[in-house]
Scaffold this motif. Sequence first.
Motif, PDB file in Angstrom:
ATOM      1  N   GLU A   1       0.827  -1.200   0.000  1.00  0.00           N
ATOM      2  CA  GLU A   1       0.000   0.000   0.000  1.00  0.00           C
ATOM      3  C   GLU A   1       0.871   1.263   0.000  1.00  0.00           C
ATOM      4  O   GLU A   1       0.541   2.248  -0.668  1.00  0.00           O
ATOM      5  CB  GLU A   1      -0.938  -0.006   1.203  1.00  0.00           C
ATOM      6  CG  GLU A   1      -2.037  -1.064   1.097  1.00  0.00           C
ATOM      7  CD  GLU A   1      -2.957  -1.062   2.298  1.00  0.00           C
ATOM      8  OE1 GLU A   1      -2.630  -0.340   3.279  1.00  0.00           O
ATOM      9  OE2 GLU A   1      -3.967  -1.773   2.281  1.00  0.00           O
ATOM     10  N   ARG A   2       1.975   1.228   0.751  1.00  0.00           N
ATOM     11  CA  ARG A   2       2.891   2.373   0.733  1.00  0.00           C
ATOM     12  C   ARG A   2       3.487   2.567  -0.653  1.00  0.00           C
ATOM     13  O   ARG A   2       3.595   3.697  -1.152  1.00  0.00           O
ATOM     14  CB  ARG A   2       4.009   2.164   1.755  1.00  0.00           C
ATOM     15  CG  ARG A   2       3.581   2.379   3.206  1.00  0.00           C
ATOM     16  CD  ARG A   2       4.662   1.918   4.161  1.00  0.00           C
ATOM     17  NE  ARG A   2       5.964   2.507   3.840  1.00  0.00           N
ATOM     18  CZ  ARG A   2       7.129   1.958   4.183  1.00  0.00           C
ATOM     19  NH1 ARG A   2       7.143   0.799   4.827  1.00  0.00           N
ATOM     20  NH2 ARG A   2       8.258   2.551   3.866  1.00  0.00           N
ATOM     21  N   LEU A   3       3.870   1.454  -1.278  1.00  0.00           N
ATOM     22  CA  LEU A   3       4.426   1.536  -2.636  1.00  0.00           C
ATOM     23  C   LEU A   3       3.397   2.095  -3.603  1.00  0.00           C
ATOM     24  O   LEU A   3       3.716   2.936  -4.449  1.00  0.00           O
ATOM     25  CB  LEU A   3       4.899   0.150  -3.084  1.00  0.00           C
ATOM     26  CG  LEU A   3       5.466   0.046  -4.510  1.00  0.00           C
ATOM     27  CD1 LEU A   3       6.653   0.979  -4.673  1.00  0.00           C
ATOM     28  CD2 LEU A   3       5.844  -1.390  -4.833  1.00  0.00           C
ATOM     29  N   TYR A   4       2.155   1.648  -3.470  1.00  0.00           N
ATOM     30  CA  TYR A   4       1.117   2.145  -4.378  1.00  0.00           C
ATOM     31  C   TYR A   4       0.864   3.638  -4.141  1.00  0.00           C
ATOM     32  O   TYR A   4       0.707   4.404  -5.092  1.00  0.00           O
ATOM     33  CB  TYR A   4      -0.186   1.356  -4.198  1.00  0.00           C
ATOM     34  CG  TYR A   4      -1.272   1.857  -5.116  1.00  0.00           C
ATOM     35  CD1 TYR A   4      -1.270   1.532  -6.468  1.00  0.00           C
ATOM     36  CD2 TYR A   4      -2.273   2.696  -4.640  1.00  0.00           C
ATOM     37  CE1 TYR A   4      -2.236   2.010  -7.321  1.00  0.00           C
ATOM     38  CE2 TYR A   4      -3.247   3.181  -5.488  1.00  0.00           C
ATOM     39  CZ  TYR A   4      -3.227   2.834  -6.827  1.00  0.00           C
ATOM     40  OH  TYR A   4      -4.187   3.318  -7.670  1.00  0.00           O
ATOM     41  N   ARG A   5       0.829   4.053  -2.871  1.00  0.00           N
ATOM     42  CA  ARG A   5       0.608   5.470  -2.580  1.00  0.00           C
ATOM     43  C   ARG A   5       1.720   6.324  -3.181  1.00  0.00           C
ATOM     44  O   ARG A   5       1.470   7.414  -3.721  1.00  0.00           O
ATOM     45  CB  ARG A   5       0.512   5.691  -1.068  1.00  0.00           C
ATOM     46  CG  ARG A   5      -0.809   5.254  -0.462  1.00  0.00           C
ATOM     47  CD  ARG A   5      -0.991   5.830   0.930  1.00  0.00           C
ATOM     48  NE  ARG A   5       0.018   5.358   1.860  1.00  0.00           N
ATOM     49  CZ  ARG A   5      -0.101   4.271   2.612  1.00  0.00           C
ATOM     50  NH1 ARG A   5      -1.193   3.536   2.529  1.00  0.00           N
ATOM     51  NH2 ARG A   5       0.859   3.909   3.441  1.00  0.00           N
ATOM     52  N   GLU A   6       2.948   5.852  -3.084  1.00  0.00           N
ATOM     53  CA  GLU A   6       4.054   6.601  -3.666  1.00  0.00           C
ATOM     54  C   GLU A   6       3.964   6.618  -5.193  1.00  0.00           C
ATOM     55  O   GLU A   6       4.273   7.628  -5.839  1.00  0.00           O
ATOM     56  CB  GLU A   6       5.393   6.003  -3.233  1.00  0.00           C
ATOM     57  CG  GLU A   6       5.719   6.220  -1.769  1.00  0.00           C
ATOM     58  CD  GLU A   6       5.880   7.693  -1.424  1.00  0.00           C
ATOM     59  OE1 GLU A   6       6.174   8.498  -2.330  1.00  0.00           O
ATOM     60  OE2 GLU A   6       5.695   8.041  -0.247  1.00  0.00           O
ATOM     61  N   ALA A   7       3.555   5.478  -5.779  1.00  0.00           N
ATOM     62  CA  ALA A   7       3.398   5.441  -7.230  1.00  0.00           C
ATOM     63  C   ALA A   7       2.311   6.413  -7.679  1.00  0.00           C
ATOM     64  O   ALA A   7       2.463   7.121  -8.676  1.00  0.00           O
ATOM     65  CB  ALA A   7       3.067   4.017  -7.684  1.00  0.00           C
ATOM     66  N   VAL A   8       1.201   6.456  -6.926  1.00  0.00           N
ATOM     67  CA  VAL A   8       0.144   7.424  -7.244  1.00  0.00           C
ATOM     68  C   VAL A   8       0.664   8.844  -7.065  1.00  0.00           C
ATOM     69  O   VAL A   8       0.371   9.741  -7.864  1.00  0.00           O
ATOM     70  CB  VAL A   8      -1.100   7.177  -6.354  1.00  0.00           C
ATOM     71  CG1 VAL A   8      -2.092   8.318  -6.490  1.00  0.00           C
ATOM     72  CG2 VAL A   8      -1.760   5.864  -6.732  1.00  0.00           C
ATOM     73  N   GLY A   9       1.462   9.042  -5.993  1.00  0.00           N
ATOM     74  CA  GLY A   9       2.027  10.369  -5.762  1.00  0.00           C
ATOM     75  C   GLY A   9       2.911  10.835  -6.903  1.00  0.00           C
ATOM     76  O   GLY A   9       2.995  12.028  -7.201  1.00  0.00           O
ATOM     77  N   SER A  10       3.575   9.885  -7.570  1.00  0.00           N
ATOM     78  CA  SER A  10       4.423  10.270  -8.693  1.00  0.00           C
ATOM     79  C   SER A  10       3.598  10.747  -9.882  1.00  0.00           C
ATOM     80  O   SER A  10       4.108  11.411 -10.777  1.00  0.00           O
ATOM     81  CB  SER A  10       5.310   9.089  -9.107  1.00  0.00           C
ATOM     82  OG  SER A  10       4.540   8.039  -9.656  1.00  0.00           O
TER      83      SER A  10
END
Length: 629
Positions: free
Chosen positions: A150-159
């Motif tokens: 979930e952290r990885l996905y949030r960061e990917a969305v943030g990008s």
Amino acid sequence: AGPAAAAVAGEAVKETPAVPPEVPAAAASAPAPAPLRSPPAGPAVPAAAAGAAGLAVRVSAVNLNRVMDLAGDVVVRTRWFGPHAGRLLTLRQRVSGLADALAALQRAGGEPAAGQLAALQAVADQCRCDLAVCQEDTDSFGTQYTELAERLYREAVGSRMRPFRDGAGGFPRMIRDLARDLGKKVKFDIRGLDTPVDREILEKLEAPITHLLRNAMDHGLEQPAARQTAGKSEEAGLTLEVVHRSGRLVVVVADDGRGIDGEQLRHRVVVRGFATPEVASRLTVAELYEFLFLPGFSTAAQVTEISGRGVGLDVVRSLAHELGGSVQVESRLGLGTRFTLQLPITLSMLRVLLFQVAEHLYALPLSRVRHLLIPGADDLRLAEGRRYVESGGRPVGLVAARVLLELGAAPAAGTPLPVVVLGDGDSSFGLEVDRLVGESRVVVRPLDPRLGKLRDVAATALLEDGRPLVILDPDDLARSIETLLAGGGLRESVTATAAPTAARKRVLVVDDSFTVREVERGLLAARGYQVEVAVDGMDGWNCLRSGRFDLLVSDVDMPRMNGLELVRRVKADPRLHGLPVMMVSYKDREEDRRLGQEAGADLYLPKSDFRNDGFLRAVAGLLGEEAPA
């Protein structure tokens, strides 16, 4: 490690409790994935067109470093599977040996020795301990890996997110230039410049915000002398605000100008022929504001180059619907006007309502669902062969999802089913589903462009267990319902003795603007034509190749295949070359008319001069019928 596997895939987030409370939770045996119904495929699209290959985007170094760190953590964590698999293999061998020993004792017969029983008990105890350790390790790993995913996905969305300031750089200068040209004094304030916005949404926001700002400058704000007479300061106020609110991206354009004159708007509706004086007098303020979003509609005495150039607020609503959002208008005469766009924060994640139809699972964007109903048998009503229920003092027509999605017959009259209410105001309808499952957040997977536009389908997603999910398109559902109504399909699904409908002329309307499609469809259906709609040129071409039509009405500027290319294909096709074609466009230059005629259009009608009677007379002329009185 089912939860861990789902988290690694990053395809779905935990499902929330079912809505409403009385609805049972999803069954353990889940429905089968829903089938996709597709029109015949159009010309092949290169595989590269299906993705964003070669597209360069800007990502901050901080975002990139965080994503790289999390990706490294994922690689490290996956190394846990090796030792864990080894422990499971050892446990499996011990259990297999225990089973072989028990089988040998059974074959030997007689009473087993105490030593043999003790040895078997020791192996069983060791297996039990190993199993408990494996279970604990698996649970711990699943929790950690889900959080990491979930952290990885949030960061990917943030990008994917960019500050709003990246798309707002030209607005202040535009307002200064317009204020100088119009002789107005304006204080322009932009709030929320640092608000993160999905880069795809940010690119599409420029056109509607520009239109709203120009509209406010030209029509909304008064001249300094007029403001002084009204007791206001000479300097007018104009605000653009972008903020995250309640899980949505909210864009507000507000001014302290003259506001919208309801009576003038009511008079304009009558003059344009959209309603009779009797009907217009009964319209509420909210209903009157709906006319502002019709194509080419304006309360201004004349069209100017500053506000719209003949293009109405329908472009704003079309964008909101395209992104799965909405637009509202608030105004007070003499005090100002406020336009509010509510959009999803990102297009990659969507909150949906899950429901079951027949044996299949479907979803609808939660932002487009007005509310849910679970009517009783006494709540069902019947009028002119069609079922409806009362909701909020308004009748809501019921449509069986089984009929709409071609999954079977409608439920028997008097059978209450859960109802999902969609749409706004008088255009709302209730979709009867077999079972409400609940609410969930899913990762949206767009359809491959080579499929074309699938009727009633917006996108797909994957559930936590990897099953595919079809996300339905509320706007397409509304059009399908109108088609069924026009052809008597809904009446027939309720009353088996319904009289067959007479053969009527079939008209295909192709336009990427939802509002334009609905206006043209409504006018043609009221005249007695059987109308089908397509959302762009490629969708229209698929419809033409799979059905028979008596007239094509097409826009010019559309994605994937524009109207000119569509008309050229029609005229080049031996089966379709005799089909009458009308092109309807905002462009009204002589060269635009010439391009339409060269493509093969029989008539070119500009939207800026759109009139109900003129449009219907042109349609009747192309069909060789008597023009309406």
